[in-house]
Scaffold this motif. Structure first.
Motif, PDB file in Angstrom:
ATOM      1  N   MET A 166       0.824  -1.196   0.000  1.00  0.00           N
ATOM      2  CA  MET A 166       0.000   0.000   0.000  1.00  0.00           C
ATOM      3  C   MET A 166       0.865   1.256   0.000  1.00  0.00           C
ATOM      4  O   MET A 166       0.547   2.249  -0.659  1.00  0.00           O
ATOM      5  CB  MET A 166      -0.921  -0.001   1.223  1.00  0.00           C
ATOM      6  N   GLU A 167       1.983   1.220   0.714  1.00  0.00           N
ATOM      7  CA  GLU A 167       2.902   2.361   0.725  1.00  0.00           C
ATOM      8  C   GLU A 167       3.450   2.617  -0.684  1.00  0.00           C
ATOM      9  O   GLU A 167       3.521   3.782  -1.128  1.00  0.00           O
ATOM     10  CB  GLU A 167       4.054   2.102   1.695  1.00  0.00           C
ATOM     11  N   GLN A 168       3.811   1.588  -1.402  1.00  0.00           N
ATOM     12  CA  GLN A 168       4.321   1.762  -2.765  1.00  0.00           C
ATOM     13  C   GLN A 168       3.243   2.301  -3.706  1.00  0.00           C
ATOM     14  O   GLN A 168       3.515   3.166  -4.539  1.00  0.00           O
ATOM     15  CB  GLN A 168       4.866   0.428  -3.283  1.00  0.00           C
ATOM     16  N   ILE A 169       2.025   1.793  -3.553  1.00  0.00           N
ATOM     17  CA  ILE A 169       0.923   2.275  -4.388  1.00  0.00           C
ATOM     18  C   ILE A 169       0.666   3.755  -4.109  1.00  0.00           C
ATOM     19  O   ILE A 169       0.402   4.541  -5.027  1.00  0.00           O
ATOM     20  CB  ILE A 169      -0.343   1.438  -4.139  1.00  0.00           C
ATOM     21  N   TRP A 170       0.773   4.145  -2.836  1.00  0.00           N
ATOM     22  CA  TRP A 170       0.596   5.559  -2.499  1.00  0.00           C
ATOM     23  C   TRP A 170       1.679   6.405  -3.158  1.00  0.00           C
ATOM     24  O   TRP A 170       1.380   7.443  -3.758  1.00  0.00           O
ATOM     25  CB  TRP A 170       0.612   5.767  -0.984  1.00  0.00           C
ATOM     26  N   GLN A 171       2.897   5.971  -3.048  1.00  0.00           N
ATOM     27  CA  GLN A 171       4.015   6.753  -3.608  1.00  0.00           C
ATOM     28  C   GLN A 171       3.948   6.839  -5.128  1.00  0.00           C
ATOM     29  O   GLN A 171       4.234   7.897  -5.715  1.00  0.00           O
ATOM     30  CB  GLN A 171       5.347   6.131  -3.173  1.00  0.00           C
ATOM     31  N   GLU A 186      -2.316  18.960   4.358  1.00  0.00           N
ATOM     32  CA  GLU A 186      -2.796  18.267   5.559  1.00  0.00           C
ATOM     33  C   GLU A 186      -3.841  17.209   5.193  1.00  0.00           C
ATOM     34  O   GLU A 186      -3.916  16.151   5.829  1.00  0.00           O
ATOM     35  CB  GLU A 186      -3.365  19.251   6.579  1.00  0.00           C
ATOM     36  N   ILE A 187      -4.637  17.464   4.162  1.00  0.00           N
ATOM     37  CA  ILE A 187      -5.610  16.475   3.709  1.00  0.00           C
ATOM     38  C   ILE A 187      -4.887  15.300   3.051  1.00  0.00           C
ATOM     39  O   ILE A 187      -5.242  14.130   3.270  1.00  0.00           O
ATOM     40  CB  ILE A 187      -6.635  17.104   2.757  1.00  0.00           C
ATOM     41  N   ILE A 188      -3.874  15.599   2.258  1.00  0.00           N
ATOM     42  CA  ILE A 188      -3.103  14.535   1.602  1.00  0.00           C
ATOM     43  C   ILE A 188      -2.462  13.626   2.650  1.00  0.00           C
ATOM     44  O   ILE A 188      -2.477  12.393   2.511  1.00  0.00           O
ATOM     45  CB  ILE A 188      -2.031  15.146   0.671  1.00  0.00           C
ATOM     46  N   GLU A 189      -1.936  14.203   3.709  1.00  0.00           N
ATOM     47  CA  GLU A 189      -1.307  13.391   4.755  1.00  0.00           C
ATOM     48  C   GLU A 189      -2.337  12.504   5.448  1.00  0.00           C
ATOM     49  O   GLU A 189      -2.065  11.344   5.782  1.00  0.00           O
ATOM     50  CB  GLU A 189      -0.598  14.275   5.771  1.00  0.00           C
ATOM     51  N   PHE A 190      -3.550  13.055   5.688  1.00  0.00           N
ATOM     52  CA  PHE A 190      -4.602  12.225   6.274  1.00  0.00           C
ATOM     53  C   PHE A 190      -4.975  11.082   5.340  1.00  0.00           C
ATOM     54  O   PHE A 190      -5.135   9.928   5.777  1.00  0.00           O
ATOM     55  CB  PHE A 190      -5.848  13.055   6.583  1.00  0.00           C
ATOM     56  N   LEU A 191      -5.131  11.370   4.045  1.00  0.00           N
ATOM     57  CA  LEU A 191      -5.492  10.321   3.093  1.00  0.00           C
ATOM     58  C   LEU A 191      -4.437   9.216   3.068  1.00  0.00           C
ATOM     59  O   LEU A 191      -4.767   8.031   3.013  1.00  0.00           O
ATOM     60  CB  LEU A 191      -5.681  10.921   1.700  1.00  0.00           C
ATOM     61  N   ARG A 192      -3.166   9.624   3.113  1.00  0.00           N
ATOM     62  CA  ARG A 192      -2.087   8.627   3.152  1.00  0.00           C
ATOM     63  C   ARG A 192      -2.212   7.756   4.399  1.00  0.00           C
ATOM     64  O   ARG A 192      -2.135   6.519   4.327  1.00  0.00           O
ATOM     65  CB  ARG A 192      -0.727   9.318   3.124  1.00  0.00           C
ATOM     66  N   HIS A 193      -2.390   8.404   5.550  1.00  0.00           N
ATOM     67  CA  HIS A 193      -2.515   7.660   6.807  1.00  0.00           C
ATOM     68  C   HIS A 193      -3.704   6.703   6.741  1.00  0.00           C
ATOM     69  O   HIS A 193      -3.610   5.544   7.168  1.00  0.00           O
ATOM     70  CB  HIS A 193      -2.680   8.643   7.970  1.00  0.00           C
ATOM     71  N   ARG A 194      -4.816   7.164   6.177  1.00  0.00           N
ATOM     72  CA  ARG A 194      -6.006   6.318   6.115  1.00  0.00           C
ATOM     73  C   ARG A 194      -5.785   5.119   5.189  1.00  0.00           C
ATOM     74  O   ARG A 194      -6.141   3.994   5.525  1.00  0.00           O
ATOM     75  CB  ARG A 194      -7.213   7.135   5.643  1.00  0.00           C
ATOM     76  N   TYR A 195      -5.225   5.360   4.023  1.00  0.00           N
ATOM     77  CA  TYR A 195      -4.938   4.243   3.120  1.00  0.00           C
ATOM     78  C   TYR A 195      -4.055   3.195   3.799  1.00  0.00           C
ATOM     79  O   TYR A 195      -4.314   1.999   3.728  1.00  0.00           O
ATOM     80  CB  TYR A 195      -4.253   4.748   1.850  1.00  0.00           C
ATOM     81  N   LEU A 196      -2.990   3.655   4.450  1.00  0.00           N
ATOM     82  CA  LEU A 196      -2.060   2.727   5.061  1.00  0.00           C
ATOM     83  C   LEU A 196      -2.654   2.028   6.280  1.00  0.00           C
ATOM     84  O   LEU A 196      -2.197   0.951   6.670  1.00  0.00           O
ATOM     85  CB  LEU A 196      -0.766   3.451   5.449  1.00  0.00           C
ATOM     86  N   ASN A 197      -3.675   2.632   6.877  1.00  0.00           N
ATOM     87  CA  ASN A 197      -4.320   2.049   8.049  1.00  0.00           C
ATOM     88  C   ASN A 197      -5.344   0.988   7.678  1.00  0.00           C
ATOM     89  O   ASN A 197      -5.779   0.212   8.535  1.00  0.00           O
ATOM     90  CB  ASN A 197      -5.006   3.140   8.870  1.00  0.00           C
ATOM     91  N   ASN A 198      -5.777   0.971   6.414  1.00  0.00           N
ATOM     92  CA  ASN A 198      -6.767  -0.013   5.987  1.00  0.00           C
ATOM     93  C   ASN A 198      -6.147  -1.407   5.951  1.00  0.00           C
ATOM     94  O   ASN A 198      -4.968  -1.572   5.617  1.00  0.00           O
ATOM     95  CB  ASN A 198      -7.303   0.336   4.594  1.00  0.00           C
ATOM     96  N   CYS A 199      -6.951  -2.411   6.274  1.00  0.00           N
ATOM     97  CA  CYS A 199      -6.521  -3.797   6.175  1.00  0.00           C
ATOM     98  C   CYS A 199      -6.405  -4.187   4.701  1.00  0.00           C
ATOM     99  O   CYS A 199      -7.377  -4.027   3.942  1.00  0.00           O
ATOM    100  CB  CYS A 199      -7.535  -4.694   6.883  1.00  0.00           C
ATOM    101  N   THR A 200      -5.246  -4.677   4.297  1.00  0.00           N
ATOM    102  CA  THR A 200      -5.033  -5.032   2.897  1.00  0.00           C
ATOM    103  C   THR A 200      -5.992  -6.136   2.445  1.00  0.00           C
ATOM    104  O   THR A 200      -6.567  -6.064   1.346  1.00  0.00           O
ATOM    105  CB  THR A 200      -3.575  -5.479   2.674  1.00  0.00           C
ATOM    106  N   THR A 201      -6.203  -7.133   3.270  1.00  0.00           N
ATOM    107  CA  THR A 201      -7.160  -8.194   2.931  1.00  0.00           C
ATOM    108  C   THR A 201      -8.547  -7.605   2.715  1.00  0.00           C
ATOM    109  O   THR A 201      -9.269  -7.994   1.787  1.00  0.00           O
ATOM    110  CB  THR A 201      -7.211  -9.256   4.037  1.00  0.00           C
ATOM    111  N   GLY A 202      -8.917  -6.657   3.583  1.00  0.00           N
ATOM    112  CA  GLY A 202     -10.208  -6.001   3.435  1.00  0.00           C
ATOM    113  C   GLY A 202     -10.320  -5.235   2.135  1.00  0.00           C
ATOM    114  O   GLY A 202     -11.327  -5.318   1.423  1.00  0.00           O
ATOM    115  N   LEU A 203      -9.292  -4.472   1.788  1.00  0.00           N
ATOM    116  CA  LEU A 203      -9.319  -3.699   0.550  1.00  0.00           C
ATOM    117  C   LEU A 203      -9.475  -4.602  -0.670  1.00  0.00           C
ATOM    118  O   LEU A 203     -10.276  -4.326  -1.573  1.00  0.00           O
ATOM    119  CB  LEU A 203      -8.045  -2.866   0.421  1.00  0.00           C
TER     120      LEU A 203
END
Length: 290
Positions: A166-171, A186-203
């Motif tokens: 997920m980190e690579q996909i974000w970058q 500040e919104i971009i940083e929140f979106l990054r944090h949220r993406y990385l916080n999601n369960c990969t199996t769930g996504l």
């Protein structure tokens, strides 16, 4: 690091947890001044979304005297996930929502599902119609998504099941897209944090469900008719996920109220919060007068 301004909660809103036999779920809870006098409401976000998608409407929605909660589904952002893909199938996510409705009871709850959250909450309505005071499909559709939004969901699923994190996909993709869209840092940083916080199996599993969901409009229409359940279809005039004409046709099949939000696309609660909040409040109040 200080909390970004757009994530600072109004005085009536707090971060808390709803505990159920199916697990614990992170929520934003908004309380009215004084004791709640009306049925509570539960707002369920879409794929890759979170409870923060509803920050703009929570305070306004309490004005009529009701408790309002916005949810992180299983594996989303602040809600714990698991590595079992079956727990992210639509019936399972719907069962989670149904348990939350029971936890918020004993009175019925106004239920709102945004985007993929509409497909999830539809399962909850079909399973527990007696627990629902009214049902709103917000920028959602009758079945699997298609078009450019489907291509994005498939690309994310395929990248996560391939060699990328997920980190690579974000970058590589998501971060540059957010900056190109002109979002504040500040919104971009929140979106990054949220993406990385999601369960990969769930996504991965939720993306598959979003891309293959059957059309259960007829089932929902029958359930609403059998239980006299008020339904509203609400969407932005420029929605680019499920097209406005698709949502209008679904509304007609459901014999539902229909509200088109001017100046909004796929996220009315974020793009036009006051208009969206007032539409929800009017619908909920009307449903309680029936």
């Amino acid at each position: 690091m200080s909390t970004p301004r757009f994530l600072q909660l109004p005085p009536a809103v707090r971060r808390t947890t709803v505990r159920t036999p199916r697990g614990s779920f992170a929520v934003l809870e908004a309380l009215p001044v004084g004791e709640p006098e009306r049925h509570p409401a539960l707002l369920v976000p879409g794929f890759t979304g979170s409870k923060e998608d509803f920050l703009g409407v929570l305070q306004t929605l309490t004005g009529a005297g009701r408790r309002v909660l916005a949810l992180d589904m299983r594996g989303q952002h602040d809600s714990p996930g698991c590595d079992d893909p079956s727990r992210y199938l639509l019936p399972e996510l719907g069962a989670d929502v149904a348990e939350i409705l029971v936890a918020l009871g004993p009175e019925p709850v106004h239920l709102v599902g945004h985007s993929f959250g509409g497909l999830v909450t539809r399962e909850a309505v079909l399973a527990e119609p007696a627990m629902v005071a009214s049902y709103t499909l917000m920028a959602s559709g009758p079945a699997a998504i298609d078009g450019p939004s489907a291509q994005k969901a498939a690309a994310l699923r395929d990248a996560l099941t391939g060699a990328l994190s997920m980190e690579q996909i974000w970058q590589i993709k998501l971060g540059p897209d957010a900056r190109a869209a002109g979002w504040a840092e500040e919104i971009i940083e929140f979106l990054r944090h949220r993406y990385l916080n999601n369960c990969t199996t769930g996504l991965v599993t939720m993306a598959g469900e979003l891309l293959s969901a059957p059309d259960r409009t007829a089932d929902l229409a029958k359930a609403a008719d059998d239980t006299d359940l008020p339904i509203m279809v609400l969407y932005g005039e420029d929605d680019d996920a499920w097209l406005p004409e698709t949502q209008a046709a679904m509304s007609a099949r459901l014999e539902a109220a229909r509200v088109v939000i001017p100046g909004a696309a796929h996220s009315p609660a974020w793009e036009a919060p006051e208009t969206t909040a007032h539409a929800l409040t009017d619908f909920w109040n009307s449903a309680e007068r029936r």
